[in-house]
Design a protein around this motif. Sequence first.
Motif, mmCIF file in Angstrom:
data_model
loop_
_atom_site.group_PDB
_atom_site.id
_atom_site.type_symbol
_atom_site.label_atom_id
_atom_site.label_comp_id
_atom_site.label_asym_id
_atom_site.label_seq_id
_atom_site.Cartn_x
_atom_site.Cartn_y
_atom_site.Cartn_z
ATOM 1 N N PRO A 69 -5.017 2.554 -0.875
ATOM 2 C CA PRO A 69 -4.016 3.522 -0.414
ATOM 3 C C PRO A 69 -3.512 3.177 0.979
ATOM 4 N N TYR A 125 0.269 11.929 -2.400
ATOM 5 C CA TYR A 125 -0.973 11.961 -3.171
ATOM 6 C C TYR A 125 -1.533 13.371 -3.275
ATOM 7 N N HIS A 141 1.536 11.992 -8.914
ATOM 8 C CA HIS A 141 1.003 12.298 -7.588
ATOM 9 C C HIS A 141 -0.495 12.020 -7.522
ATOM 10 N N GLY A 144 -0.963 8.556 -6.136
ATOM 11 C CA GLY A 144 -0.174 8.148 -4.979
ATOM 12 C C GLY A 144 1.078 7.405 -5.365
ATOM 13 N N GLY A 281 -5.604 16.889 -2.051
ATOM 14 C CA GLY A 281 -4.893 15.692 -1.609
ATOM 15 C C GLY A 281 -4.384 15.823 -0.202
#
Length: 311
Positions: A69, A125, A141, A144, A281
């Motif tokens: 990420p 995310y 979502h 991400g 998130g």
Amino acid sequence: MARRVPPVVLAFIAALCLTSCGFLGRPERPIWRTQAEKACFARKQVALSDTIVAAPEIDGPGVCGMTRPLKVSALANGSIAVDKTLTIDCPMIPALEAWLNAIVEPDAETRFGQKVATVNVFGAYSCRGIDNMPGARLSEHAFGNAVDVAGFTLADGRRVDFVHDWKNADTQEAAFLHEAHAGACQYFTTVLGPGADVFHYNHIHLDLANHGSTDTGPRRICKPTPAPDLLPAPEPRDGLPPAPNIDEPLDIAHLSAPDAPAASPSPVEGPDGALPPAPIGETDPAPPILPAGAGPSVDPSPTSSIRDPDD
């Protein structure tokens, strides 16, 4: 005297244990997602900087997460800020930058004589189902692989927002937002904006879901359908038979996975009624707030429902 267990019985027991582990183990994230992340880095499509920072792997709950990420606070070499730091995967960054550089920024300068200073977002995310609906399959979502854009702030401080300006006919603001929405359909595989369904009345959802391919390139979902004059010329066909209309591989592990925390039983109350539970998130997620009287039953065939692969 202990009886000797035949080797064939031991082999059968061992195989049964391995099989059981496979059934009882946590579901795995579809491999294409990790492959897309790795390909993005291998092609050097993203350069790490003060505004694009590597973050630790997100692994769970369930199949939610990303291998590599990134935390993003600005795009386009830092020239366009993001009002909330986004946690997104690598492929989303070049798609966002291409859209901003080719569509959004030139149109803002033409219509307003101003550059775009900030992209205003609701989040990226978030380990949750589509549209925050309990029981829905996982949203992009959750990997991400999606961003919700609420609008833009220009260099002079003026805000142009989907919730206020999309329907203001015959204004530069509305024309700008409609062109931003239509242009996004060239760079993302899913684009949902106001009019797509009741959940997207105040933002556009952008993602890179794998909807499969057609004989003119990736299958794209773009709703509402832009005006014909805003759409680019179709890509040339590849000469092969049309691909079957199939959905991407489903991510079927929901937040009720064995290692996932249970969703809060108390809904988040908005000004117009109860909303789905808050997602896991972003530090300050902004779940969609439905307009007065709206709900899933308003639209008999919503484009972003638990049955459709749109979000």
